[in-house]
Design a protein around this motif. Structure first.
Motif, PDB file in Angstrom:
ATOM      1  N   ALA A   1      -9.135 -29.185  48.607  1.00  0.00           N
ATOM      2  CA  ALA A   1     -10.123 -28.127  48.379  1.00  0.00           C
ATOM      3  C   ALA A   1     -11.422 -28.437  49.125  1.00  0.00           C
ATOM      4  N   MET A   2     -11.877 -29.687  49.035  1.00  0.00           N
ATOM      5  CA  MET A   2     -13.084 -30.083  49.749  1.00  0.00           C
ATOM      6  C   MET A   2     -12.899 -29.945  51.258  1.00  0.00           C
ATOM      7  N   SER A   3     -11.720 -30.349  51.743  1.00  0.00           N
ATOM      8  CA  SER A   3     -11.449 -30.255  53.175  1.00  0.00           C
ATOM      9  C   SER A   3     -11.445 -28.804  53.641  1.00  0.00           C
ATOM     10  N   ALA A   4     -10.894 -27.904  52.822  1.00  0.00           N
ATOM     11  CA  ALA A   4     -10.840 -26.483  53.192  1.00  0.00           C
ATOM     12  C   ALA A   4     -12.233 -25.898  53.369  1.00  0.00           C
ATOM     13  N   VAL A   5     -13.125 -26.194  52.433  1.00  0.00           N
ATOM     14  CA  VAL A   5     -14.490 -25.662  52.512  1.00  0.00           C
ATOM     15  C   VAL A   5     -15.195 -26.176  53.762  1.00  0.00           C
ATOM     16  N   LEU A   6     -15.053 -27.470  54.047  1.00  0.00           N
ATOM     17  CA  LEU A   6     -15.747 -28.048  55.194  1.00  0.00           C
ATOM     18  C   LEU A   6     -15.137 -27.598  56.512  1.00  0.00           C
ATOM     19  N   ASN A   7     -13.834 -27.304  56.532  1.00  0.00           N
ATOM     20  CA  ASN A   7     -13.236 -26.720  57.728  1.00  0.00           C
ATOM     21  C   ASN A   7     -13.853 -25.365  58.039  1.00  0.00           C
ATOM     22  N   LEU A   8     -14.073 -24.568  56.995  1.00  0.00           N
ATOM     23  CA  LEU A   8     -14.683 -23.254  57.187  1.00  0.00           C
ATOM     24  C   LEU A   8     -16.105 -23.383  57.717  1.00  0.00           C
ATOM     25  N   VAL A   9     -16.872 -24.309  57.155  1.00  0.00           N
ATOM     26  CA  VAL A   9     -18.250 -24.524  57.632  1.00  0.00           C
ATOM     27  C   VAL A   9     -18.237 -24.989  59.085  1.00  0.00           C
ATOM     28  N   GLY A  10     -17.333 -25.917  59.409  1.00  0.00           N
ATOM     29  CA  GLY A  10     -17.285 -26.453  60.765  1.00  0.00           C
ATOM     30  C   GLY A  10     -16.964 -25.417  61.814  1.00  0.00           C
ATOM     31  N   ALA A  11     -16.243 -24.369  61.423  1.00  0.00           N
ATOM     32  CA  ALA A  11     -15.867 -23.335  62.385  1.00  0.00           C
ATOM     33  C   ALA A  11     -17.080 -22.617  62.967  1.00  0.00           C
ATOM     34  N   PHE A  12     -18.199 -22.654  62.273  1.00  0.00           N
ATOM     35  CA  PHE A  12     -19.389 -21.929  62.720  1.00  0.00           C
ATOM     36  C   PHE A  12     -20.357 -22.805  63.517  1.00  0.00           C
ATOM     37  N   LEU A  13     -20.033 -24.084  63.712  1.00  0.00           N
ATOM     38  CA  LEU A  13     -21.007 -24.995  64.299  1.00  0.00           C
ATOM     39  C   LEU A  13     -21.035 -24.983  65.821  1.00  0.00           C
ATOM     40  N   SER A  14     -19.946 -24.556  66.467  1.00  0.00           N
ATOM     41  CA  SER A  14     -19.896 -24.624  67.927  1.00  0.00           C
ATOM     42  C   SER A  14     -18.816 -23.684  68.449  1.00  0.00           C
TER      43      SER A  14
ATOM     44  N   ILE B   1     -15.045 -40.913  50.808  1.00  0.00           N
ATOM     45  CA  ILE B   1     -15.137 -39.482  50.525  1.00  0.00           C
ATOM     46  C   ILE B   1     -16.084 -38.807  51.518  1.00  0.00           C
ATOM     47  N   ALA B   2     -17.227 -39.461  51.764  1.00  0.00           N
ATOM     48  CA  ALA B   2     -18.192 -38.892  52.709  1.00  0.00           C
ATOM     49  C   ALA B   2     -17.607 -38.826  54.122  1.00  0.00           C
ATOM     50  N   SER B   3     -16.914 -39.887  54.542  1.00  0.00           N
ATOM     51  CA  SER B   3     -16.344 -39.890  55.893  1.00  0.00           C
ATOM     52  C   SER B   3     -15.194 -38.892  56.009  1.00  0.00           C
ATOM     53  N   ALA B   4     -14.437 -38.705  54.918  1.00  0.00           N
ATOM     54  CA  ALA B   4     -13.376 -37.697  54.932  1.00  0.00           C
ATOM     55  C   ALA B   4     -13.968 -36.297  55.086  1.00  0.00           C
ATOM     56  N   GLY B   5     -15.083 -36.057  54.412  1.00  0.00           N
ATOM     57  CA  GLY B   5     -15.769 -34.784  54.582  1.00  0.00           C
ATOM     58  C   GLY B   5     -16.232 -34.580  56.015  1.00  0.00           C
ATOM     59  N   LEU B   6     -16.670 -35.661  56.641  1.00  0.00           N
ATOM     60  CA  LEU B   6     -17.119 -35.573  58.031  1.00  0.00           C
ATOM     61  C   LEU B   6     -15.946 -35.245  58.953  1.00  0.00           C
ATOM     62  N   VAL B   7     -14.779 -35.841  58.689  1.00  0.00           N
ATOM     63  CA  VAL B   7     -13.595 -35.526  59.488  1.00  0.00           C
ATOM     64  C   VAL B   7     -13.209 -34.052  59.321  1.00  0.00           C
ATOM     65  N   SER B   8     -13.280 -33.545  58.080  1.00  0.00           N
ATOM     66  CA  SER B   8     -12.958 -32.137  57.837  1.00  0.00           C
ATOM     67  C   SER B   8     -13.918 -31.222  58.592  1.00  0.00           C
ATOM     68  N   LEU B   9     -15.191 -31.563  58.556  1.00  0.00           N
ATOM     69  CA  LEU B   9     -16.180 -30.778  59.291  1.00  0.00           C
ATOM     70  C   LEU B   9     -15.885 -30.811  60.787  1.00  0.00           C
ATOM     71  N   ALA B  10     -15.551 -32.008  61.283  1.00  0.00           N
ATOM     72  CA  ALA B  10     -15.233 -32.156  62.697  1.00  0.00           C
ATOM     73  C   ALA B  10     -13.974 -31.378  63.054  1.00  0.00           C
ATOM     74  N   HIS B  11     -13.010 -31.372  62.144  1.00  0.00           N
ATOM     75  CA  HIS B  11     -11.765 -30.635  62.388  1.00  0.00           C
ATOM     76  C   HIS B  11     -12.054 -29.143  62.537  1.00  0.00           C
ATOM     77  N   GLY B  12     -12.950 -28.619  61.699  1.00  0.00           N
ATOM     78  CA  GLY B  12     -13.319 -27.215  61.808  1.00  0.00           C
ATOM     79  C   GLY B  12     -14.004 -26.893  63.115  1.00  0.00           C
ATOM     80  N   THR B  13     -14.837 -27.824  63.600  1.00  0.00           N
ATOM     81  CA  THR B  13     -15.546 -27.573  64.852  1.00  0.00           C
ATOM     82  C   THR B  13     -14.614 -27.643  66.052  1.00  0.00           C
TER      83      THR B  13
END
Length: 418
Positions: free
Chosen positions: A47-60, A178-190
């Motif tokens: 669930a956390m990864s899904a949200v951060l993937n969505l956010v990452g899609a808008f970064l670049s 947990i923090a680094s996993a969130g960063l990977v999810s964000l990066a995955h979205g970007t």
């Protein structure tokens, strides 16, 4: 915007379907180590990864532009070509998901696009310089760079935590993981969500709905972000098991090092517009972290199967896409035939997967494929060149059997000792 044809609508829907498979196929990249070490519960992690993937899609949109403007020549590319490319990519994603192999969704899409473009317009439709510099070279360099960085980071982490309190250190590393996993999810979205944005934008340009060299519209960014987030939430449990348990056994220190190293590589590549495989980066980091702990074991049989899948991804997806493009050239009924084949094949793969269900209830079981594999020559050699970091001596002692001894006949037996 000009007319939005039926074939263009089919391409957009198929692209979003690919993005969905990309989400559940690559969930393991962000959350496998976090789940396997117990830092997060499986459902919470996805669930956390899904949200951060969505956010990452808008970064670049740099990676999206690489695909829509650089990899293939936009001139003469028809929407049917894009559709054929997506067919090849989706089927490869589903097949590798079925067998639990963390292959690259990115390279499946690249291979499909290349195969369909060559079948349609010849080899000249592919920009070779972009293919080499922004796809092939990063594919080779990413796992090596991430792996070396994760191995060094793991050793440094053990060294710096030598005198730390065991329970406090473990708690801190879990929080860091947990923090680094969130960063990977964000990066995955970007990075990965942008690939679908790029393919939809290319289809819109090919169909005359966007001017050449246009950036992805907002609705394309939103659609791609939502599709990959939904796929991520459903979780690719089979690949999570392989990545979290099948390659190596990680402690929280190693998980933190692996995810931080991978996230750094992915974010740097997104900034530079490289169409990097997050799977390659994270897999390399996981193996590097496994070698970063004295006594750590990388299961090379699983790794070898994964490497073979990596090598087959581009040509296999390209071949299927080329065949699909040839059928689509027969007209509307040909395109319909390819669509029916895609749906039927996807359903068949799903039905086969139901024979052995892997989900959040058994994803951390200790019996993935290759789990019983002993340490190989490479692992033994790597482990022998460095002293054991603090905190693992006891673990090593527990894994080494005591030497056999011959009992002294004159010594009293346990039965006669009171």
């Amino acid at each position: 915007m000009e007319s939005f044809s039926l074939i263009l609508a089919i391409v957009v829907v198929t692209a979003l379907a690919f993005d969905f498979t990309n989400g559940f196929h690559d969930t393991a990249n962000a959350m496998a180590t976090t789940i396997s070490t117990g830092a997060l519960k499986p459902k919470v992690a996805v669930a956390m990864s899904a949200v951060l993937n969505l956010v990452g899609a808008f970064l670049s949109v740099e990676v999206a532009n690489t695909i829509s403007k650089g990899l293939v020549d936009e001139t003469g590319i028809r929407p049917e070509v894009i559709f054929a490319a997506l067919v090849g990519a989706i089927l490869w994603n589903l097949l590798t998901w079925l067998v639990g192999l963390p292959s690259s969704s990115s390279h499946a899409l690249m291979g499909g696009l290349i195969g369909a473009a060559v079948a349609s317009a010849g080899i000249g439709a592919v920009n070779g310089d972009v293919l080499v510099t922004k796809v092939l070279l990063p594919a080779i360099a990413a796992p090596i760079v991430a792996g070396v960085a994760a191995m060094l980071a793991s050793r440094m982490t053990y060294s710096l935590g030598r005198k730390a309190d065991g329970k406090a250190a473990a708690k801190g590393y879990r929080a860091g993981q947990i923090a680094s996993a969130g960063l990977v999810s964000l990066a995955h979205g970007t990075n990965d969500a942008q690939k679908t944005m790029g393919i939809i934008t290319l289809a819109l340009i090919a169909g005359g709905s966007l001017a050449p060299d246009s950036d992805p519209p907002v609705w394309v960014i939103l659609g791609a972000g939502l599709a990959i987030a939904l796929g991520t939430y459903l979780g690719g449990w089979r690949i999570i098991r392989t990545m979290g348990k099948g390659l190596t056994d990680l402690q929280p220190q190693q998980g933190f090092a692996a995810q931080t190293s991978a996230a750094t590589v992915i974010l740097a590549s997104s900034h530079l517009g490289f169409s990097l495989s997050t799977t390659h980066s994270v897999s390399g980091a996981v193996m590097g972290a496994g070698l970063g702990r004295k006594g750590g074991v990388v299961r090379w049989s699983t790794a070898t199967r994964m490497f073979v899948a990596w090598g087959l991804t581009l040509p296999a997806a390209a071949l299927v896409a080329a065949l699909a493009e040839w059928v689509c050239r027969l007209g509307d009924w040909g395109t319909a035939l390819v669509a029916v084949f895609l749906v039927a094949s996807s359903f068949a793969i799903w039905r086969i997967s139901r024979r052995e269900v892997v989900d959040h209830t058994n994803v951390v079981d200790d019996d993935p494929v290759g789990a019983a594999e002993p340490a190989g020559v490479v692992t033994t050699a790597m482990a022998a060149v460095s002293p054991p970091p603090a905190g693992v001596t006891e673990d090593l002692a527990a894994t080494v059997p005591a030497p056999a001894t011959t009992p002294d006949p004159k010594a009293p037996s346990a039965a006669t000792t009171v």
